[in-house]
Design an enzyme around this catalytic site. Structure first.
Site, PDB file in Angstrom:
ATOM      1  N   LYS A 146       0.770  -1.140  -0.047  1.00 32.09           N
ATOM      2  CA  LYS A 146       0.158   0.007  -0.142  1.00 32.09           C
ATOM      3  C   LYS A 146       1.135   1.344  -0.106  1.00 32.09           C
ATOM      4  CE  LYS A 146      -3.556   2.465   2.673  1.00 32.09           C
ATOM      5  NZ  LYS A 146      -4.465   2.382   3.837  1.00 32.09           N
TER       6      LYS A 146
ATOM      7  N   LYS B  76      -2.245  -1.544  -3.563  1.00 31.71           N
ATOM      8  CA  LYS B  76      -2.988  -0.156  -3.377  1.00 31.71           C
ATOM      9  C   LYS B  76      -2.084   0.886  -3.597  1.00 31.71           C
ATOM     10  CE  LYS B  76      -6.040   1.813  -0.282  1.00 31.71           C
ATOM     11  NZ  LYS B  76      -6.633   1.755   1.068  1.00 31.71           N
TER      12      LYS B  76
HETATM   13  C1  PBG Z   1      -6.762   3.620   5.718  1.00 34.51           C
HETATM   14  C2  PBG Z   1      -7.427   3.441   4.378  1.00 34.51           C
HETATM   15  C3  PBG Z   1      -7.158   4.435   3.318  1.00 34.51           C
HETATM   16  C4  PBG Z   1      -7.924   3.722   2.209  1.00 34.51           C
HETATM   17  C5  PBG Z   1      -8.537   2.367   2.593  1.00 34.51           C
HETATM   18  N1  PBG Z   1      -7.978   2.321   3.960  1.00 34.51           N
HETATM   19  C6  PBG Z   1      -6.760   5.697   3.112  1.00 34.51           C
HETATM   20  C7  PBG Z   1      -5.646   5.973   3.765  1.00 34.51           C
HETATM   21  O1  PBG Z   1      -4.436   5.246   3.745  1.00 34.51           O
HETATM   22  O2  PBG Z   1      -5.276   7.269   4.062  1.00 34.51           O
HETATM   23  C8  PBG Z   1      -8.031   4.389   0.971  1.00 34.51           C
HETATM   24  C9  PBG Z   1      -9.268   3.868   0.160  1.00 34.51           C
HETATM   25  C10 PBG Z   1      -9.503   4.604  -1.201  1.00 34.51           C
HETATM   26  O3  PBG Z   1      -9.029   5.837  -1.374  1.00 34.51           O
HETATM   27  O4  PBG Z   1     -10.439   4.300  -1.985  1.00 34.51           O
HETATM   28  N2  PBG Z   1      -6.454   2.815   6.332  1.00 34.51           N
END
Ligand code: PBG
Length: 330
Positions: free
Chosen positions: A194, A252
């Site tokens: 991520k 992601k």
């Molecule tokens: C945070 C989380 C995020 C997303 C999913 N879980 C945002 C972040 O890391 O700040 C983003 C998902 C999206 O943008 O569709 N645990």
């Protein structure tokens, strides 16, 4: 000419026959945003056509998704500011919004694979995925609350927990915690690679979960989420999570990281999911609203490319749209 590749492209029938990548409704995971209240459906400003739902409407949405052929949803909650603190105390409330949502969904559509987000950010007064101390996002101190959160979701009926925070060592800790509590059947989808991405902006609007602008609080998540420049590191993260017991791994965002999906798919003995995130949704919506892109074609092309890169599963805000497209002839 001995070879005329165009022969295989000359009719829709032939193109269908030789297509190397096919999308199916069961490829998709629908992220959902739950909120407090009754009969409420709020459109997210930076995600036109996407909503936060109160639980009564949320269960209807899940039922509709299930009946269309979607097999899985990934649940997030918008937590009221008054419940937020540094330790994510509310995340463990057995009657919290998440736990209630899990129970209601499993009562209404027991067959669906219900995945839940395990991270502190929606519950954090600072908008971080871990406990913050002296400007540092603590790793090991956060893992305990994440493990308790996973157990709490499992007790409410979650099928899979999806730790999304990029802490080190959390997959192994969650696996041991779940097994010790008797939840050997509850799976873990690890957000393994991520990235610290600008494409999460609209999601943070949806949950009001952006890092706060305060002295001594980091403004970004770069000390735990990955540097967009790295792919070898993503392979290492995925390998570690698999060794620690992850049932699935995730990359992601998706579109700017197709090479990462491809590399992890080649190495991974477990299913690889890709998260087509909120900013990727917003880009298509914005361009389509301007008349600059054909939305339906863009959705089909982008999701096909994510699967072609190697994703076995795709979390996307376009689940209903793509299933409708797959069911239509065009
Ligand atoms: C945070 C989380 C995020 C997303 C999913 N879980 C945002 C972040 O890391 O700040 C983003 C998902 C999206 O943008 O569709 N645990």
């Amino acid at each position: 000419m001995l070879h005329r590749p165009r022969r295989l492209r000359q009719s829709a029938a032939l193109r269908d026959m030789v297509a190397e990548t096919r999308l199916h409704p069961s490829d998709f995971i629908a992220p959902l945003f739950a909120m407090e209240g009754e009969n409420l459906k709020e459109e997210i400003a930076s995600m036109p056509g996407y909503y936060r739902f109160s639980l009564d409407l949320l269960v209807k949405e899940v039922k509709e998704l299930w009946e269309m052929g979607c097999r899985s949803v990934l649940l997030f909650v918008k937590v009221d500011d008054s419940f937020k603190d540094n330790e994510g105390t509310e995340a463990l409330n057995p009657d919290g919004l998440m736990q209630q949502a899990i129970r209601r969904i499993k009562e209404t559509v027991p067959e669906i694979c219900l995945m839940t987000d395990v991270a502190l950010d929606p519950y954090s007064e600072y908008g971080h995925d871990g406990i913050v101390e002296d400007g540092i996002i603590l790793n090991d101190e956060t893992i305990g609350v994440l493990a308790d959160m996973a157990i709490s979701h499992a007790q409410a009926g979650a099928d899979f927990v999806a730790p999304s925070d990029m802490m080190d060592g959390r997959i192994g800790a969650l696996r041991i915690a779940l097994d010790t509590a008797g939840f050997t059947h509850v799976g873990i989808m690890a957000y393994s690679a991520k990235y610290a991405s600008c494409f999460y902006g609209p999601f943070r609007d949806a949950l009001d979960s952006a890092p706060v602008d305060m002295a001594d609080i980091p403004k970004d998540k770069k000390t735990y989420q990955m540097d967009p420049a790295n792919v070898v590191e993503g392979l290492k993260e995925a390998k570690m999570d698999i060794d620690e017991g992850a049932d699935m791994v995730m990359v992601k965002p998706a579109l700017a990281y197709l090479d990462v999906i491809h590399h992890i798919r080649k190495e991974s003995p477990v299913p690889v999911a890709a998260y087509h995130v909120s900013g990727e949704y917003a880009m298509i919506k914005a361009a389509a609203a301007k008349g600059w892109l054909d939305e339906k074609q863009a959705v089909r092309e982008v999701l096909t490319s994510i699967k072609r890169a190697g994703a076995d599963l795709i979390a996307t805000y376009f689940v209903k749209d793509i299933i409708q497209l797959l069911n239509s002839k065009s």
